[in-house]
Design an enzyme around this catalytic site. Structure first.
Site, PDB file in Angstrom:
ATOM      1  N   CYS A  60      -6.031  -6.500  -1.511  1.00 23.04           N
ATOM      2  CA  CYS A  60      -6.810  -5.944  -0.409  1.00 23.04           C
ATOM      3  C   CYS A  60      -7.854  -4.927  -0.901  1.00 23.04           C
ATOM      4  O   CYS A  60      -8.765  -5.294  -1.615  1.00 23.04           O
ATOM      5  CB  CYS A  60      -5.898  -5.364   0.661  1.00 23.04           C
ATOM      6  SG  CYS A  60      -6.730  -5.243   2.271  1.00 23.04           S
ATOM      7  N   HIS A 118      -3.177  -9.380   2.787  1.00 16.66           N
ATOM      8  CA  HIS A 118      -1.900  -8.699   2.523  1.00 16.66           C
ATOM      9  C   HIS A 118      -0.755  -9.716   2.553  1.00 16.66           C
ATOM     10  O   HIS A 118       0.096  -9.691   3.459  1.00 16.66           O
ATOM     11  CB  HIS A 118      -1.644  -7.612   3.566  1.00 16.66           C
ATOM     12  CG  HIS A 118      -2.344  -6.326   3.298  1.00 16.66           C
ATOM     13  ND1 HIS A 118      -2.001  -5.488   2.258  1.00 16.66           N
ATOM     14  CD2 HIS A 118      -3.392  -5.736   3.928  1.00 16.66           C
ATOM     15  CE1 HIS A 118      -2.787  -4.417   2.265  1.00 16.66           C
ATOM     16  NE2 HIS A 118      -3.636  -4.550   3.271  1.00 16.66           N
ATOM     17  N   GLU A 166       1.893  -9.743   1.022  1.00 15.04           N
ATOM     18  CA  GLU A 166       3.207  -9.112   0.881  1.00 15.04           C
ATOM     19  C   GLU A 166       3.753  -8.576   2.198  1.00 15.04           C
ATOM     20  O   GLU A 166       4.938  -8.191   2.271  1.00 15.04           O
ATOM     21  CB  GLU A 166       3.119  -7.959  -0.131  1.00 15.04           C
ATOM     22  CG  GLU A 166       2.509  -6.660   0.371  1.00 15.04           C
ATOM     23  CD  GLU A 166       0.991  -6.687   0.473  1.00 15.04           C
ATOM     24  OE1 GLU A 166       0.414  -5.673   0.921  1.00 15.04           O
ATOM     25  OE2 GLU A 166       0.367  -7.707   0.102  1.00 15.04           O
TER      26      GLU A 166
END
Length: 309
Positions: A142, A235, A237
């Protein structure tokens, strides 16, 4: 994967409760193999949450990985205790003479600032310069991806008219890349940002290549052609509830906050969201570790960077 992290790290108990193989330091020391050395530069304010999310994604390979946590000392963290930082985090001065197989640089909620106005920019650029010769492969996430592609390749970021917030459909530009091996032709990924990079700026640089894009969210994945730098502008994760927590946080600050796109069923925030990006996120981290770290890193870490100019 037997991921080796300090026994008392908060993430350890969470990961073990999810049946993720977290190896004790004692057991790791008694295995006759060389583990991969991975450095996590955590720039997110909610450090414990981010530690847990990323370590979860590193946990699906038979490799043993030693994870070391790095912070910037030129920035004061206000959302995590000083005790946690002192116990589990190191500084660049402490690791600058070391070599690592891989490194992850997280995002940070500073994208509306010019890069040079970020209070830890000088320290971050020093770390990124050091990574060219002391880290075999670097994964930027990011804002960390925007910062990395700007610093290393001069690719600028552009402010969006409104926050890009939600889960968006993506397609592969280079499906032959091992980084996206196993990805569906069309897949979902979460984004939460106010700025973007442009595909044409990346395509104009012969040292870079596009891997995945979105009609709605723009560039998702790019990499350097020498496979040293990887840039993921979303993102992957994120946990299932992360976007929802950001939405609730923003509601507490502003009256007019848009719902995250494609997140709540029927756009109803009273309904629990479903994670539609978990499989590609796991593949992304696993493929990076396998094809670009484990299979190409030298056995002798001290030789990393010897072929660099």
């Amino acid at each position: 994967m037997p991921i080796r992290i300090p026994d008392s790290l908060p993430a350890t108990e969470i990961l073990e409760s999810e049946n993720i193989f977290v190896m004790t330091e004692y057991r790791a020391m008694h295995q006759d193999i060389r583990p991969l050395k991975l450095l996590l530069l955590n720039l997110m304010p909610t450090k414990i949450v981010t530690e847990t999310q990323i370590m979860r994604k590193l946990s699906n390979t038979p490799l043993q990985i030693d994870v070391e946590l790095l912070q910037t000392i030129s920035h004061e963290s206000k959302n995590v205790s000083e005790e946690h930082l002192e116990t589990f985090y190191t500084s660049f001065e402490d690791i600058k003479d070391k070599h690592f197989d891989g490194m992850i640089i997280t995002g940070a909620p500073v994208e509306r600032l010019d890069f040079e106005d970020v209070d830890y920019w000088d320290e971050l650029t020093r770390i990124m310069d050091w990574s060219r010769t002391n880290v075999h492969s670097v994964l930027h996430i990011c804002w960390g991806a925007q910062a990395g592609i700007y610093h290393h390749y001069g690719v600028p970021k552009y402010e969006l008219p409104e926050k890009l917030f939600g889960v968006f459909e993506h397609k592969l530009v280079k499906p032959s890349s091992p980084l996206v091996r196993g990805f569906d032709d069309v897949f979902m990924a979460p984004h939460s940002r106010y700025t973007e990079v442009h595909a044409e700026d990346i395509e104009a640089n012969p040292a870079l290549e596009l891997i995945a894009v979105s009609d709605a969210a723009g560039v998702y994945i790019a990499k350097s052609t020498d496979s040293h730098h990887f840039f993921v502008f979303g993102h992957p994760e994120y946990d299932t509830e992360t976007l929802g927590k950001e939405y609730e946080r923003d509601l507490g600050k502003e009256d007019d906050v848009a719902l995250p796109v494609n997140y709540y069923p029927n756009n109803d925030p009273s309904l629990p969201p479903l994670a539609t990006w978990r499989a590609q996120a796991q593949l992304l981290y696993t493929n990076w570790l396998n094809y670009y770290v484990y299979q190409t890193t030298p056995y002798d870490l001290g030789t990393i960077g010897e072929d660099e100019d």
